[in-house]
Design a protein around this motif. Structure first.
Motif, PDB file in Angstrom:
ATOM      1  N   ALA A  72      19.298  26.231  57.201  1.00 54.48           N
ATOM      2  CA  ALA A  72      19.775  26.428  58.578  1.00 54.48           C
ATOM      3  C   ALA A  72      19.660  25.150  59.392  1.00 54.48           C
ATOM      4  O   ALA A  72      18.618  24.477  59.373  1.00 54.48           O
ATOM      5  CB  ALA A  72      18.972  27.535  59.253  1.00 54.48           C
ATOM      6  N   PRO A  73      20.725  24.796  60.110  1.00 59.63           N
ATOM      7  CA  PRO A  73      20.641  23.633  60.994  1.00 59.63           C
ATOM      8  C   PRO A  73      19.792  23.941  62.212  1.00 59.63           C
ATOM      9  O   PRO A  73      19.655  25.106  62.606  1.00 59.63           O
ATOM     10  CB  PRO A  73      22.103  23.401  61.396  1.00 59.63           C
ATOM     11  N   GLU A  74      19.201  22.918  62.792  1.00 57.88           N
ATOM     12  CA  GLU A  74      18.472  23.119  64.037  1.00 57.88           C
ATOM     13  C   GLU A  74      19.458  23.491  65.133  1.00 57.88           C
ATOM     14  O   GLU A  74      20.530  22.911  65.233  1.00 57.88           O
ATOM     15  CB  GLU A  74      17.699  21.859  64.416  1.00 57.88           C
ATOM     16  N   SER A  75      19.078  24.471  65.946  1.00 54.63           N
ATOM     17  CA  SER A  75      19.964  24.918  67.008  1.00 54.63           C
ATOM     18  C   SER A  75      19.138  25.347  68.205  1.00 54.63           C
ATOM     19  O   SER A  75      18.361  26.304  68.117  1.00 54.63           O
ATOM     20  CB  SER A  75      20.837  26.086  66.532  1.00 54.63           C
ATOM     21  N   GLU A  76      19.284  24.628  69.304  1.00 55.90           N
ATOM     22  CA  GLU A  76      18.588  25.012  70.530  1.00 55.90           C
ATOM     23  C   GLU A  76      19.147  26.312  71.100  1.00 55.90           C
ATOM     24  O   GLU A  76      18.475  27.000  71.868  1.00 55.90           O
ATOM     25  CB  GLU A  76      18.713  23.898  71.567  1.00 55.90           C
ATOM     26  N   ALA A  77      20.379  26.641  70.711  1.00 58.86           N
ATOM     27  CA  ALA A  77      21.013  27.837  71.275  1.00 58.86           C
ATOM     28  C   ALA A  77      20.530  29.118  70.628  1.00 58.86           C
ATOM     29  O   ALA A  77      20.609  30.195  71.227  1.00 58.86           O
ATOM     30  CB  ALA A  77      22.530  27.740  71.129  1.00 58.86           C
ATOM     31  N   LEU A  78      20.010  29.049  69.396  1.00 61.34           N
ATOM     32  CA  LEU A  78      19.662  30.260  68.656  1.00 61.34           C
ATOM     33  C   LEU A  78      18.394  30.885  69.222  1.00 61.34           C
ATOM     34  O   LEU A  78      17.321  30.286  69.220  1.00 61.34           O
ATOM     35  CB  LEU A  78      19.473  29.936  67.173  1.00 61.34           C
ATOM     36  N   LEU A  79      18.515  32.125  69.698  1.00 57.45           N
ATOM     37  CA  LEU A  79      17.380  32.860  70.257  1.00 57.45           C
ATOM     38  C   LEU A  79      16.843  33.901  69.285  1.00 57.45           C
ATOM     39  O   LEU A  79      15.644  34.113  69.194  1.00 57.45           O
ATOM     40  CB  LEU A  79      17.792  33.544  71.571  1.00 57.45           C
ATOM     41  N   VAL A  80      17.725  34.582  68.567  1.00 56.02           N
ATOM     42  CA  VAL A  80      17.338  35.562  67.547  1.00 56.02           C
ATOM     43  C   VAL A  80      18.241  35.339  66.346  1.00 56.02           C
ATOM     44  O   VAL A  80      19.465  35.319  66.486  1.00 56.02           O
ATOM     45  CB  VAL A  80      17.487  37.013  68.056  1.00 56.02           C
ATOM     46  N   GLY A  81      17.632  35.171  65.187  1.00 57.23           N
ATOM     47  CA  GLY A  81      18.416  34.930  63.984  1.00 57.23           C
ATOM     48  C   GLY A  81      18.440  36.133  63.067  1.00 57.23           C
ATOM     49  O   GLY A  81      18.320  37.282  63.501  1.00 57.23           O
ATOM     50  N   ALA A 504      36.645  25.747  73.458  1.00 58.09           N
ATOM     51  CA  ALA A 504      35.258  26.228  73.396  1.00 58.09           C
ATOM     52  C   ALA A 504      34.485  25.497  72.306  1.00 58.09           C
ATOM     53  O   ALA A 504      35.032  25.184  71.244  1.00 58.09           O
ATOM     54  CB  ALA A 504      35.235  27.733  73.135  1.00 58.09           C
ATOM     55  N   LYS A 505      33.220  25.248  72.567  1.00 60.42           N
ATOM     56  CA  LYS A 505      32.354  24.574  71.596  1.00 60.42           C
ATOM     57  C   LYS A 505      31.742  25.605  70.658  1.00 60.42           C
ATOM     58  O   LYS A 505      31.020  26.497  71.085  1.00 60.42           O
ATOM     59  CB  LYS A 505      31.242  23.818  72.320  1.00 60.42           C
ATOM     60  N   PRO A 506      31.993  25.500  69.335  1.00 56.70           N
ATOM     61  CA  PRO A 506      31.411  26.456  68.387  1.00 56.70           C
ATOM     62  C   PRO A 506      29.888  26.376  68.382  1.00 56.70           C
ATOM     63  O   PRO A 506      29.318  25.279  68.357  1.00 56.70           O
ATOM     64  CB  PRO A 506      31.990  26.017  67.041  1.00 56.70           C
ATOM     65  N   LEU A 507      29.232  27.557  68.405  1.00 57.11           N
ATOM     66  CA  LEU A 507      27.774  27.605  68.490  1.00 57.11           C
ATOM     67  C   LEU A 507      27.102  28.260  67.296  1.00 57.11           C
ATOM     68  O   LEU A 507      26.032  27.845  66.883  1.00 57.11           O
ATOM     69  CB  LEU A 507      27.336  28.386  69.740  1.00 57.11           C
ATOM     70  N   ALA A 508      27.670  29.348  66.780  1.00 56.00           N
ATOM     71  CA  ALA A 508      26.946  30.148  65.793  1.00 56.00           C
ATOM     72  C   ALA A 508      27.917  30.958  64.953  1.00 56.00           C
ATOM     73  O   ALA A 508      29.095  31.119  65.302  1.00 56.00           O
ATOM     74  CB  ALA A 508      25.943  31.069  66.490  1.00 56.00           C
ATOM     75  N   VAL A 509      27.380  31.492  63.855  1.00 56.40           N
ATOM     76  CA  VAL A 509      28.200  32.134  62.831  1.00 56.40           C
ATOM     77  C   VAL A 509      27.642  33.511  62.477  1.00 56.40           C
ATOM     78  O   VAL A 509      26.428  33.716  62.435  1.00 56.40           O
ATOM     79  CB  VAL A 509      28.221  31.258  61.555  1.00 56.40           C
ATOM     80  N   CYS A 538      27.595  25.348  57.020  1.00 57.55           N
ATOM     81  CA  CYS A 538      26.938  25.617  58.305  1.00 57.55           C
ATOM     82  C   CYS A 538      25.955  24.505  58.643  1.00 57.55           C
ATOM     83  O   CYS A 538      25.845  24.091  59.810  1.00 57.55           O
ATOM     84  CB  CYS A 538      26.217  26.959  58.268  1.00 57.55           C
ATOM     85  N   LYS A 539      25.242  24.023  57.647  1.00 52.12           N
ATOM     86  CA  LYS A 539      24.286  22.933  57.880  1.00 52.12           C
ATOM     87  C   LYS A 539      25.012  21.682  58.347  1.00 52.12           C
ATOM     88  O   LYS A 539      24.597  21.019  59.303  1.00 52.12           O
ATOM     89  CB  LYS A 539      23.497  22.644  56.601  1.00 52.12           C
ATOM     90  N   THR A 540      26.129  21.358  57.694  1.00 53.09           N
ATOM     91  CA  THR A 540      26.888  20.161  58.063  1.00 53.09           C
ATOM     92  C   THR A 540      27.487  20.287  59.453  1.00 53.09           C
ATOM     93  O   THR A 540      27.455  19.339  60.251  1.00 53.09           O
ATOM     94  CB  THR A 540      28.006  19.903  57.038  1.00 53.09           C
ATOM     95  N   LEU A 541      28.045  21.438  59.766  1.00 56.56           N
ATOM     96  CA  LEU A 541      28.688  21.632  61.064  1.00 56.56           C
ATOM     97  C   LEU A 541      27.683  21.912  62.191  1.00 56.56           C
ATOM     98  O   LEU A 541      28.060  21.876  63.366  1.00 56.56           O
ATOM     99  CB  LEU A 541      29.701  22.781  60.986  1.00 56.56           C
TER     100      LEU A 541
END
Length: 748
Positions: A72-81, A504-509, A538-541
Motif C-alpha cells: 500500500a502506498p502512503e496516503s494522508e487521505a486514507l482514514l479507514v482501510g 478531479a485528483k484520484p485519491l483511492a481505489v 496502486c503503489k506506483t500511482l
C-alpha cells in the motif's frame, strides 16, 4: 425447557451433521469440531458454514489480497482501510467520503430483478454502517452476447431492479458500465458501488465493546428469503438448477431501506450508537460474530427475540437468513430509550436481542436452550485459509501469439460498425431508467467519463463549499484474459484516467474481482496475477485500495468467465464549477490528442467486433504516463484551460472523436499524421482527447510539456460532421442514428 443443544452435542459426538449440504468440506468440518472440542450443534454449523463460505471468509483469496496492504502506498487521505464495511478517505473541509463496490452476480442470474435490487440495497447499507449518508450509486454490468436469448431475459430484469431500488431510495445513479461478451452467458456480473458522505470525526465501526451494552436488531423482520445465499449462490459453480436456488435470493424493500437510512443518520447525530453492523451476507450469523470478535469478545443473544415474518423458522434458518433492510447496533443501556424513540419516529422496528459480555464466547439461546456457544473470532476471523495451487493456463502462450488480422480499407464503415456495436453503442436505453439527478447534486453523470457530485448541500448544517467528488468504474475482461497482470493495471489506469479528465485528483481505489472457480489452478493463476498487478499499480500511482469484494465461482461447469477485475476510483475536486465536461461543447475549439499512439490491437474492440477474435497482448501499461496525464488534466481544470475532454479507451481515437461530437452535436475536422487505421483504432493507454480555446492553447501545450505529456494538435471543432481529412466524413446525424439505435432494437 428443551434439552440444552450444546450439552447434547457434546454427548452425541458421532451424530451425522449435514455439513456437505451447507457447502463445507470434510476437513473444514473437522476443524470446527477441533475448535469446539465437540461436534457443532445445528445452529453452530449454520454459523460456521456461512461465515467460512468463500463469499464471507475470502479463504482462497486472503493470501493474495494481503498485497494490497503490504504494497500500500502512503496516503494522508486514507482514514479507514481494508477490514471494515467500507473504506473512508479525507476529502477536505472536514468531510470524508466512504465508498465500496461489491458483487451480486449469482443472485442476479437466478432472479434478475431481486438479485440486482438487493445488490444495491446491500452496498448502500455497507456505506450506512460507516456513519455516512449514502449519496450516489453506480453499477458495473456484464452480460452474455447481446443477441443471446438469456441476455434478453437477464438484462431487463437487472436494469429494472437497479433502477427501482435506487430510484426509490432517492439516490442518483451517476455512472458505470454495460458490457456484452459471450463468456458471461449464464454468469452475468452485477457489481454495485455506493458512495457516502460523513464528517471525518464521526466514523462508525463494526465493534461491540463494553460488557452490559445492549445488542439491538432494527429494521425489517426476518423471513425465509435469502437463507444461505452467501454460501449457496456465491460460493459454488452454477449448473442448470437455478430454479431450485430461488429461495436463496433475497427480496428487497427499498422503502424500508429509505426509512432505515434516515433513522441511522438521526441515531448517529444523537450519539447513541457504540458500534454498528449491517446484516447482509450471512445475516445474524455475520453481524453477531463480527461485532463480538471486534469488541470485548463476548455476546449473549436470545434468538426468540428476533422479529420474524415467518413464525415457523428454525434457529438455523434465522441465523442464515439474508433478509434485507436490517441493521444491528451496540447501544449503552442508558441510551436505549433515546435509541428506541428515534426508531419509533421513523417507523423502524427495533428490539433488544442480547447484550455484550466479556466471556470471550458468543452464546445464543432458543426456548431456554443454549444452542450456540462458540469463540466468535473463530467464525469471523479464523476461517480456513487456502494456498490454492495455480499455474499459467495451458493455452496461454498460444493465445498471446499475435495474429495479423486483415484491416479494412473502408475506415468510415469500420467506425460506424464499431460505434453501433453493443459494447460501444449508446447505453441511454439503460441509463434513462435511472434517476441521475435526484437530490440536485449531480454535476456529471453518464455518458460522462466519470460521475461527479457537489457535496455542499448533501448534509444538514454543512458549510457551503464548491468541493466535489468524482467516481469511475472500469474493467476489460478481454485484456485480463490475455494478460491478467496487465489487464488489472489497465482497468485501474482507465478508471484513474476517467476521474482525472474531469479535473478531479484520484485519491483511492475499491475493486470487485470477478473470476471463475478458485479450485481450478488456471483460474487461480489469473486471480493471483491480477491481484499482483493491481497492487503494484496502486503503489506506483499512489492510490491505496480501501476495500472491495472477491467473487469466485463465476462459471458454468468448466467454462469460466474472462477474468474480470472491476476497479472503482474516487477523486476530489476543489471546485465543481471548474470541472471539465465531456466532449466538444462548442465550435471553434482547438482539438489536441494527449499521449502516444502505438500499434496495439490485442483484445481491442476492433478485433472483437470485426473479427470476433481474441488474441495477442493487451496495450502496454505506462503508469508514469498515466500520472503525467492526470497531473496535466487536474492542473488544466484548475486553471480553466480546457473546455472539454474525453479519455481514449475502447475503440480508440475514432470512438472518442465520435462520442465527443455527439456530446453536444458539434462536429470536428481533424488531420492524422500516421497510419490512419492505427491512429483511429489503436487502444494505446494513457491518452486523452481535449478541446482547448484558441487563446489558451499555447499555455496548455506548455503545461503538457512541463509534465512530459505529448500534445498533438489535430484540428478544431465546428460544423455538422466528423471529418478526418483524406480518410472519412460522417454527419453528426448519422453518427447519432448509428450510436443510439442498437440497444432499443435488441431490448425494446
Amino acid at each position: 425447557m428443551n434439552t440444552d443443544s450444546v450439552k447434547r452435542a457434546a454427548e452425541t459426538p458421532d451424530e451425522a451433521m449435514p455439513f456437505a449440504e451447507l457447502g463445507m468440506k470434510q476437513d473444514e468440518y473437522d476443524r470446527v469440531k477441533e475448535i469446539l472440542g465437540r461436534r457443532p450443534t445445528s445452529s453452530e454449523l449454520a454459523i460456521y458454514s456461512v461465515m467460512w463460505s468463500e463469499h464471507c471468509s475470502y479463504k482462497s483469496s486472503k493470501v493474495h489480497l494481503k498485497q494490497f496492504a503490504t504494497k500500500a502506498p502512503e496516503s494522508e487521505a486514507l482514514l479507514v482501510g481494508m477490514g471494515e464495511n467500507a473504506g473512508v478517505v479525507d476529502i477536505g473541509d472536514g468531510w470524508a467520503a466512504t465508498f465500496k463496490i461489491e458483487s451480486h452476480n449469482h443472485p442476479s442470474y437466478v432472479e434478475p430483478h431481486q438479485g440486482a435490487a438487493t445488490g444495491v440495497g446491500g452496498i448502500v447499507r455497507d456505506i450506512m454502517s460507516m456513519g455516512a449518508r449514502p449519496i450516489a450509486v453506480m453499477d458495473a454490468l456484464r452480460f452474455g452476447g447481446a443477441d443471446q436469448a438469456d441476455t434478453r431475459r437477464v438484462l431487463p430484469g437487472v436494469v429494472e431492479g437497479i433502477s427501482s431500488y435506487g430510484n426509490c431510495l432517492g439516490l442518483p445513479n451517476i455512472g458505470g458500465e454495460v458490457v456484452f461478451d459471450p463468456c458471461y452467458i449464464g454468469n452475468p456480473l452485477v457489481n454495485a458501488l455506493c458512495v457516502g458522505l460523513l464528517r471525518k470525526d464521526q466514523i462508525k465501526l463494526a465493534t461491540a465493546p463494553g460488557p452490559g451494552n445492549k445488542v439491538v436488531l432494527f429494521g425489517a423482520s426476518t423471513g425465509p428469503d435469502g437463507i444461505g445465499g452467501a454460501s449457496v449462490l456465491a460460493s459454488a459453480t452454477f449448473e442448470d438448477e437455478s430454479e431450485a436456488k430461488r429461495p436463496a435470493v433475497q427480496v428487497g424493500d427499498p422503502f424500508m431501506e429509505k426509512l432505515l437510512i434516515e433513522c441511522c443518520l438521526e441515531l448517529y447525530a444523537a450519539d447513541v450508537v457504540v458500534g454498528i453492523q449491517d446484516l447482509g451476507a450471512a445475516g445474524v450469523s455475520c453481524a453477531t460474530t463480527e461485532l463480538a470478535a471486534k469488541g470485548t469478545g463476548g455476546m449473549h443473544v436470545d434468538l426468540n427475540l428476533v422479529p420474524l415474518r415467518d413464525s415457523s423458522l428454525r434457529p438455523e434458518e434465522i441465523l442464515m437468513s439474508e433478509s434485507q433492510e436490517r441493521m444491528m447496533a451496540v447501544v449503552s443501556p442508558s441510551d436505549i430509550p433515546a435509541f428506541m424513540a428515534i426508531c419509533e419516529k421513523w417507523d423502524v422496528p427495533a428490539v433488544v436481542i442480547g447484550e455484550v459480555t466479556d466471556t470471550g464466547r458468543l452464546v445464543m439461546t432458543w426456548d431456554g436452550s443454549v444452542i450456540v456457544d462458540i469463540p466468535p473470532g473463530t467464525a469471523a476471523d479464523e476461517g480456513p485459509v487456502y494456498e490454492r495451487p495455480f499455474h499459467e493456463p495451458a493455452g496461454q502462450a498460444a493465445l498471446n501469439q499475435a495474429v495479423d488480422l486483415p484491416r479494412s480499407e473502408d475506415l468510415r464503415a469500420t467506425l460506424l460498425q464499431l460505434l453501433g456495436s453493443p459494447n460501444l453503442a449508446s447505453k441511454e436505453w439503460v441509463t434513462s431508467q435511472y434517476d441521475r439527478y435526484v437530490r440536485s447534486n449531480t454535476v456529471l453523470a453518464q455518458p460522462a467519463d466519470a460521475g461527479m457530485l457537489r457535496i455542499s448541500e448533501v448534509m444538514d448544517g454543512a458549510t457551503p463549499t464548491n468541493r466535489g467528488i468524482a467516481l469511475a468504474t472500469d474493467g476489460n475482461g478481454r485484456y485480463a484474459k490475455l494478460d491478467p497482470y496487465a489487464g488489472a493495471q489497465l482497468a485501474l489506469a482507465e478508471a484513474y484516467r476517467n476521474v482525472a479528465v474531469t479535473g478531479a485528483k484520484p485519491l483511492a481505489v475499491t475493486n470487485c474481482l470477478n473470476f471463475g472457480s478458485p479450485e481450478d489452478p488456471e483460474v487461480m493463476w489469473q486471480f493471483a496475477e491480477a491481484v499482483r498487478g493491481l497492487a503494484d499499480a496502486c503503489k506506483t500511482l499512489g492510490v491505496p485500495v480501501t476495500g472491495g469484494n472477491v467473487s469466485f465461482y463465476n462459471q458454468t461447469g468448466t467454462a469460466a468467465i474472462h477474468p474480470t477485475p472491476v476497479v472503482g476510483v474516487l477523486g476530489v475536486i476543489d471546485d465543481v464549477a471548474k470541472r471539465v465536461r465531456s466532449g466538444f461543447l462548442e465550435p471553434g475549439l482547438r482539438i489536441a490528442l494527449l499521449g502516444e499512439t502505438r500499434e496495439e490491437f490485442g483484445g481491442s474492440e476492433w478485433a472483437h467486433v470485426v473479427h470476433s477474435h481474441l488474441g495477442g497482448l493487451p496495450p502496454e501499461v505506462d503508469l508514469v504516463a498515466e500520472q503525467g496525464l492526470a497531473s496535466v488534466m487536474v492542473e488544466a481544470a484548475a486553471r480553466g484551460l480546457v473546455a472539454g475532454s474525453h479519455d481514449l479507451s475502447d475503440g480508440g481515437l475514432a470512438i472518442a472523436l465520435a462520442e465527443a461530437c455527439l456530446a453536444r452535436g458539434v462536429g470536428a475536422t481533424v488531420s492524422l499524421v500516421g497510419d490512419p487505421f492505427v491512429d483511429l483504432f489503436s487502444e494505446s493507454s494513457a491518452r486523452a482527447l481535449v478541446a482547448v480555446r484558441p487563446e489558451a492553447f499555447e499555455e496548455f501545450a506548455a503545461l503538457c510539456a512541463s509534465h512530459e505529456v505529448p500534445c498533438y494538435g489535430l484540428g478544431e471543432t465546428g460544423g455538422d460532421a466528423l471529418v478526418v481529412e483524406g480518410v472519412l466524413a460522417i454527419s453528426v446525424a448519422e453518427l447519432r442514428d448509428t450510436h443510439t439505435k442498437t440497444l432499443p432494437a435488441l431490448f425494446g
